[in-house]
Write an enzyme that holds these catalytic residues in place. Structure first.
Site, PDB file in Angstrom:
ATOM      1  N   ILE B  69      11.477  -0.826   1.260  1.00  0.00           N
ATOM      2  CA  ILE B  69      11.158   0.587   1.428  1.00  0.00           C
ATOM      3  C   ILE B  69       9.997   0.745   2.411  1.00  0.00           C
ATOM      4  O   ILE B  69      10.007   1.637   3.242  1.00  0.00           O
ATOM      5  CB  ILE B  69      10.778   1.233   0.073  1.00  0.00           C
ATOM      6  CG1 ILE B  69      11.723   0.777  -1.039  1.00  0.00           C
ATOM      7  CG2 ILE B  69      10.762   2.750   0.179  1.00  0.00           C
ATOM      8  CD1 ILE B  69      13.146   1.179  -0.911  1.00  0.00           C
ATOM      9  N   GLY B  70       9.002  -0.125   2.291  1.00  0.00           N
ATOM     10  CA  GLY B  70       7.894  -0.087   3.241  1.00  0.00           C
ATOM     11  C   GLY B  70       6.810   0.919   2.900  1.00  0.00           C
ATOM     12  O   GLY B  70       6.090   1.398   3.779  1.00  0.00           O
ATOM     13  N   LEU B  71       6.692   1.247   1.615  1.00  0.00           N
ATOM     14  CA  LEU B  71       5.611   2.107   1.128  1.00  0.00           C
ATOM     15  C   LEU B  71       5.449   3.411   1.906  1.00  0.00           C
ATOM     16  O   LEU B  71       4.367   3.720   2.414  1.00  0.00           O
ATOM     17  CB  LEU B  71       4.278   1.341   1.131  1.00  0.00           C
ATOM     18  CG  LEU B  71       4.273  -0.009   0.408  1.00  0.00           C
ATOM     19  CD1 LEU B  71       2.877  -0.640   0.484  1.00  0.00           C
ATOM     20  CD2 LEU B  71       4.710   0.119  -1.038  1.00  0.00           C
ATOM     21  N   ASN B 125      -1.733  -3.079  -5.642  1.00  0.00           N
ATOM     22  CA  ASN B 125      -0.491  -3.738  -5.230  1.00  0.00           C
ATOM     23  C   ASN B 125      -0.832  -4.633  -4.051  1.00  0.00           C
ATOM     24  O   ASN B 125      -0.714  -4.242  -2.892  1.00  0.00           O
ATOM     25  CB  ASN B 125       0.552  -2.687  -4.855  1.00  0.00           C
ATOM     26  CG  ASN B 125       1.849  -3.309  -4.340  1.00  0.00           C
ATOM     27  OD1 ASN B 125       1.985  -4.526  -4.328  1.00  0.00           O
ATOM     28  ND2 ASN B 125       2.777  -2.480  -3.915  1.00  0.00           N
ATOM     29  N   CYS B 128       3.047  -6.466  -2.184  1.00  0.00           N
ATOM     30  CA  CYS B 128       4.276  -5.858  -1.665  1.00  0.00           C
ATOM     31  C   CYS B 128       4.865  -6.740  -0.567  1.00  0.00           C
ATOM     32  O   CYS B 128       4.209  -6.997   0.437  1.00  0.00           O
ATOM     33  CB  CYS B 128       4.015  -4.462  -1.110  1.00  0.00           C
ATOM     34  SG  CYS B 128       5.536  -3.706  -0.525  1.00  0.00           S
ATOM     35  N   LYS B 163      -1.340  -6.378  -9.345  1.00  0.00           N
ATOM     36  CA  LYS B 163       0.067  -6.797  -9.336  1.00  0.00           C
ATOM     37  C   LYS B 163       0.227  -8.025  -8.453  1.00  0.00           C
ATOM     38  O   LYS B 163      -0.086  -8.009  -7.263  1.00  0.00           O
ATOM     39  CB  LYS B 163       0.961  -5.663  -8.845  1.00  0.00           C
ATOM     40  CG  LYS B 163       2.443  -5.975  -9.031  1.00  0.00           C
ATOM     41  CD  LYS B 163       3.275  -4.710  -9.004  1.00  0.00           C
ATOM     42  CE  LYS B 163       4.744  -4.997  -9.240  1.00  0.00           C
ATOM     43  NZ  LYS B 163       5.561  -3.787  -9.168  1.00  0.00           N
ATOM     44  N   ASN B 190       5.760  -8.689  -8.659  1.00  0.00           N
ATOM     45  CA  ASN B 190       6.470  -7.907  -7.649  1.00  0.00           C
ATOM     46  C   ASN B 190       7.799  -8.607  -7.310  1.00  0.00           C
ATOM     47  O   ASN B 190       8.208  -9.520  -8.027  1.00  0.00           O
ATOM     48  CB  ASN B 190       5.583  -7.737  -6.407  1.00  0.00           C
ATOM     49  CG  ASN B 190       5.780  -6.377  -5.763  1.00  0.00           C
ATOM     50  OD1 ASN B 190       6.908  -5.966  -5.534  1.00  0.00           O
ATOM     51  ND2 ASN B 190       4.701  -5.689  -5.472  1.00  0.00           N
ATOM     52  N   THR B 191       8.429  -8.205  -6.221  1.00  0.00           N
ATOM     53  CA  THR B 191       9.775  -8.732  -5.932  1.00  0.00           C
ATOM     54  C   THR B 191       9.734 -10.010  -5.094  1.00  0.00           C
ATOM     55  O   THR B 191       8.742 -10.332  -4.443  1.00  0.00           O
ATOM     56  CB  THR B 191      10.608  -7.675  -5.186  1.00  0.00           C
ATOM     57  OG1 THR B 191       9.865  -7.217  -4.066  1.00  0.00           O
ATOM     58  CG2 THR B 191      10.927  -6.515  -6.099  1.00  0.00           C
ATOM     59  N   GLY B 241      10.185  -7.681 -14.361  1.00  0.00           N
ATOM     60  CA  GLY B 241      11.231  -8.418 -13.660  1.00  0.00           C
ATOM     61  C   GLY B 241      12.439  -8.596 -14.550  1.00  0.00           C
ATOM     62  O   GLY B 241      12.418  -9.367 -15.502  1.00  0.00           O
TER      63      GLY B 241
HETATM   64  C1  LIG Z   1      13.314   0.624  -4.633  1.00  0.00           C
HETATM   65  C2  LIG Z   1      12.124  -0.161  -5.116  1.00  0.00           C
HETATM   66  C3  LIG Z   1      10.857   0.223  -4.714  1.00  0.00           C
HETATM   67  C4  LIG Z   1       9.735  -0.469  -5.142  1.00  0.00           C
HETATM   68  N1  LIG Z   1       8.503  -0.055  -4.746  1.00  0.00           N
HETATM   69  C5  LIG Z   1       7.408  -0.679  -5.227  1.00  0.00           C
HETATM   70  C6  LIG Z   1       6.116  -0.181  -4.918  1.00  0.00           C
HETATM   71  O1  LIG Z   1       5.943   0.811  -4.204  1.00  0.00           O
HETATM   72  N2  LIG Z   1       5.038  -0.824  -5.434  1.00  0.00           N
HETATM   73  C7  LIG Z   1       5.173  -1.925  -6.260  1.00  0.00           C
HETATM   74  O2  LIG Z   1       4.164  -2.451  -6.715  1.00  0.00           O
HETATM   75  N3  LIG Z   1       6.396  -2.413  -6.572  1.00  0.00           N
HETATM   76  C8  LIG Z   1       7.514  -1.811  -6.083  1.00  0.00           C
HETATM   77  N4  LIG Z   1       8.763  -2.285  -6.436  1.00  0.00           N
HETATM   78  C9  LIG Z   1       8.878  -3.447  -7.329  1.00  0.00           C
HETATM   79  C10 LIG Z   1       9.007  -3.002  -8.769  1.00  0.00           C
HETATM   80  O3  LIG Z   1       7.842  -2.342  -9.206  1.00  0.00           O
HETATM   81  C11 LIG Z   1       9.265  -4.191  -9.694  1.00  0.00           C
HETATM   82  O4  LIG Z   1       8.204  -5.101  -9.560  1.00  0.00           O
HETATM   83  C12 LIG Z   1      10.576  -4.897  -9.364  1.00  0.00           C
HETATM   84  O5  LIG Z   1      11.592  -3.963  -9.123  1.00  0.00           O
HETATM   85  C13 LIG Z   1      11.009  -5.852 -10.485  1.00  0.00           C
HETATM   86  O6  LIG Z   1      11.297  -5.176 -11.686  1.00  0.00           O
HETATM   87  P1  LIG Z   1      12.817  -4.884 -12.165  1.00  0.00           P
HETATM   88  O7  LIG Z   1      13.524  -6.186 -12.232  1.00  0.00           O
HETATM   89  O8  LIG Z   1      12.669  -4.237 -13.510  1.00  0.00           O
HETATM   90  O9  LIG Z   1      13.410  -3.975 -11.142  1.00  0.00           O
HETATM   91  C14 LIG Z   1       9.896  -1.598  -6.003  1.00  0.00           C
HETATM   92  C15 LIG Z   1      11.180  -1.980  -6.402  1.00  0.00           C
HETATM   93  C16 LIG Z   1      12.288  -1.278  -5.986  1.00  0.00           C
HETATM   94  C17 LIG Z   1      13.630  -1.712  -6.447  1.00  0.00           C
END
Ligand SMILES: Cc1cc2nc3c(=O)[nH]c(=O)nc-3n(C[C@H](O)[C@H](O)[C@H](O)COP(=O)(O)O)c2cc1C
Ligand SMILES: Cc1cc2nc3c(=O)[nH]c(=O)nc-3n(C[C@H](O)[C@H](O)[C@H](O)COP(=O)(O)OP(=O)(O)OC[C@H]3O[C@@H](n4cnc5c(N)ncnc54)[C@H](O)[C@@H]3O)c2cc1C
Lengths: 289, 316
Positions: B69-71, B125, B128, B163, B190-191, B241
């Site tokens: 998404i790129g914040l 965060n 990211c 995070k 995070n991801t 996660g």
């Molecule tokens: C569309 C999308 C946008 C995200 N945006 C952010 C974000 O702005 N800041 C952040 O800390 N994590 C962001 N994440 C990560 C989530 O907060 C989370 O760490 C990740 O999705 C893993 O959890 P889940 O398996 O329950 O989805 C985003 C994830 C998704 C899918």
């Protein structure tokens, strides 16, 4: 394959006849029941579902986010956005007209009458009719016709005259004709097979309607080419318009900022969310691809 | 009646189920009653206006989605004036996630967010993966993490949550650095930085090339990280996660988390957060568990060979 009854994700989704514990909901997650799911032609199917009455708040141009069963051995991860094709309040039914394309829509195509189908909605901002408009022109192509179809109902309910120009590759895949005709619309079909769908010809038809004062507003969906044409004619002749846009979507609610598209508002480029700010937008602000 | 409340430092959450930053907004009130959630977590905000990354921002893979998404956002001033009030209408405490490219901006964000009584928690965060093209971020290194969190700590008295990134080579060291620097809670994780290439046109599937992988398949990996970090730090942990059901919440709590965050499950099912809270209560009830907080760190592994644990934590 149907969604397993034990799907632990969906306990809070509303089933038909259940008490709604959150009546403030604008949109919801619903377990609908498939009434029928039949082919309309070689490419499109129409799925009719029965739903909890809270889902019937939908209006033309809004969408639902469909949780697709898997057509194969792995999961379909994201929901698929679909415009509401028809709202049948008396029968408590919603209809979606869809093109069978990738894994998601192939999954929907596997559903049978009696199956449960999880749908979320109604979502987004749909079409609106200005009380001053007496006659509107609807121009759609392909899947876009599914999105425009409920406009026929909306216009008929408001006593607004409709000319529907339906564009398709060949005569056998022209859709929504019956729906528009049943609502008293004048229908013009244009197809690729005899070149009548060419932009030049469609422009002639539109110009004619403008001259006859049958075009108080333009509506379109499904073709970037036709959008550009309507935008240009709209600017030249001062015809306001609305367009339904598409983009890959994740949450459908406005939270994730995945479904962004560029718009030009007062000469300035802005990004908007198709799911929440749209999917129907001011035609002149849309930026075609 | 099961007591679902958990404490994160001085803050009490009415239950351990929170949305994950970026996958949630107040707009979810259209579908669920936000007052039922453990906390409200705003999308990561930056100091400056950001367009975010080019589309497409999401692609499906065989085992989950990748997103970049790129914040995007209108900057901190707009956020404080227009977005914070949207959340302030609801009862659960508001966690505001923030991000920056440099330590000065991180510190400035901590200071700015602390000015509002409606902001209960500042979440850093520093992890990211899609903020810039390289996927780099502060949470990849313990040194950067320490410096960044120290600078933020100096500027805020609010609870400071950090995070972390699953992409760090040694998450335990990064976690310990964050704790030393003054973090009140660690959000794990995070991801996962990832890539998808389309075989029809040979192009990366996402506009930003790299994206963060999101999938229930990642839960065992993140669970392992939570477990390892919980053994090494004293501050509470929020596990994020692949949580899709109440049992997943239980599992994270057993591993040492005090609460969980949920992203993907709420995309699949907009009502998932509420379902999971209700199911968690039923789960505890059925087992005679009076307080959900009893589950925190309650994994039964004391009788397992220490050598095995040490080996596992070193990844051998
Ligand atoms: C569309 C999308 C946008 C995200 N945006 C952010 C974000 O702005 N800041 C952040 O800390 N994590 C962001 N994440 C990560 C989530 O907060 C989370 O760490 C990740 O999705 C893993 O959890 P889940 O398996 O329950 O989805 C985003 C994830 C998704 C899918
Ligand atoms: C507001 C809105 C209304 C729509 N209404 C209809 C309708 O009434 N009838 C109909 O047949 N189609 C409609 N579409 C398009 C429909 O959503 C896509 O055809 C469908 O998502 C394709 O899924 P798939 O798995 O079959 O295809 P795949 O190509 O395998 O899908 C891969 C991914 O891309 C996304 N995607 C692919 N094409 C589109 C598209 N055109 N728009 C948005 N996302 C897309 C999918 O959702 C999925 O996430 C609508 C789209 C939007 C945004």
């Amino acid at each position: 394959m149907t969604q397993a009854k034990t799907d632990h994700y969906t306990n809070s989704a509303l089933k038909i006849g259940q008490v709604d514990n959150y009546p403030d909901r604008v949109a919801g997650e619903f377990i609908s029941k498939v009434v029928s799911n039949d082919s309309v032609n070689g490419e499109y199917k129409l799925i009719v579902v029965e739903v909890h009455e809270a889902a019937l708040r939908a209006y033309a141009g809004q969408m639902f986010h469909l949780l697709c069963p898997s057509p194969d051995s792995s999961e379909v991860w994201m929901r698929r956005p679909m415009s509401i094709y028809r709202i049948n309040r008396d029968a408590r039914q919603l209809e979606f007209l869809y093109k069978v394309e990738g894994r998601g829509t192939r999954g929907i195509a596997t559903l049978n009458a009696g199956d449960e189908f999880n749908i979320a909605g109604p979502l987004g901002h749909g079409f609106t009719l200005d009380p001053q408009w007496k006659n509107i022109v609807v121009l759609g192509r392909g899947v876009g016709l599914a999105t425009l179809a409920p406009l026929s109902q909306l216009a008929a309910d408001n006593g607004v005259g409709v000319t529907a120009i339906l564009s398709a590759r060949s005569p056998d895949v022209v859709m929504s004709r019956d729906l528009f005709e049943a609502c008293g619309a004048k229908v013009v079909t244009v197809v690729d097979t005899d070149n009548s769908s060419e932009v030049g010809n469609v422009e002639k038809i539109l110009a004619g309607l403008i001259a006859e004062k049958k075009a108080d507003a333009f509506f379109t969906c499904g073709s970037e080419r036709l959008l550009k044409l309507m935008q240009r004619l709209g600017r030249e002749h001062n015809v306001p318009g609305q367009v339904a846009m598409e983009q890959i979507m994740v949450c459908g609610i406005g939270a994730c900022y995945v479904c962004m598209r560029t718009f030009e508002v007062n000469g300035e480029k802005v990004l908007k969310r198709v799911c929440r700010d749209g999917p129907v937008f001011n035609m002149q602000e849309a930026v075609a691809w | 009646m099961v007591d679902l409340s958990v404490r994160i430092g001085d803050l009490t959450l009415q239950n351990p189920v929170t949305p994950a930053s970026g996958s949630f907004s107040w707009e979810y009130n259209d579908v669920i009653d936000l007052n039922r959630l453990g906390a409200l977590v705003a999308k990561t905000i930056c100091r400056e206006f950001r367009w975010g990354n080019p589309t497409p921002r999401m692609a499906e893979t065989e085992a989950g989605i990748i997103q970049s998404i790129g914040l995007p956002g209108k900057g901190i001033e707009y956020f404080m004036e227009h977005i914070v009030p949207e959340y302030a209408r609801f009862k659960p405490p508001l966690v505001v996630s923030c991000s920056a490219d440099n330590i000065e901006d991180f510190a400035a964000l901590a200071e700015e967010l602390s000015k509002s009584d409606d902001v209960a928690v500042v979440e850093a965060n520093i992890s990211c993966p899609t903020r810039n093209l390289t996927g780099q971020n502060f949470a990849m290194h313990e040194g950067y993490t320490r410096d960044c969190i120290q600078a933020m700590r100096e500027k805020t008295k609010k609870p400071l949550w950090v995070k972390l990134s699953p992409n760090a080579g040694d998450m335990v060291s990064v976690a310990m650095a964050a704790e030393e620097a003054g973090a009140d809670c660690l959000v794990i994780a995070n991801t996962f930085l990832s890539l998808k290439i389309r075989t029809d046109n040979f192009r990366p599937a996402l506009g930003n090339k790299f994206g963060g992988l999101v999938s229930p398949a990642l839960k065992p990996i993140v669970l392992r990280m939570v477990y390892q970090v919980a053994k090494a730090v004293k501050i509470p942990i929020i596990g994020i996660g692949g949580v899709t059901c109440a049992e997943d919440v239980v599992e994270y709590m057993l591993a040492g988390a005090s609460a969980v965050g949920i992203g993907y499950a709420a995309f699949r099912n907009p009502t998932a957060l509420v379902t999971i809270i209700e199911d968690l209560e039923k789960w505890c009830d059925a087992r005679g568990i009076k307080k959900v907080s009893e589950l925190i760190g309650a994994v039964k592994d004391d009788d397992m060979e220490l050598d095995t644990l040490v080996a596992a934590s070193k990844g051998v």
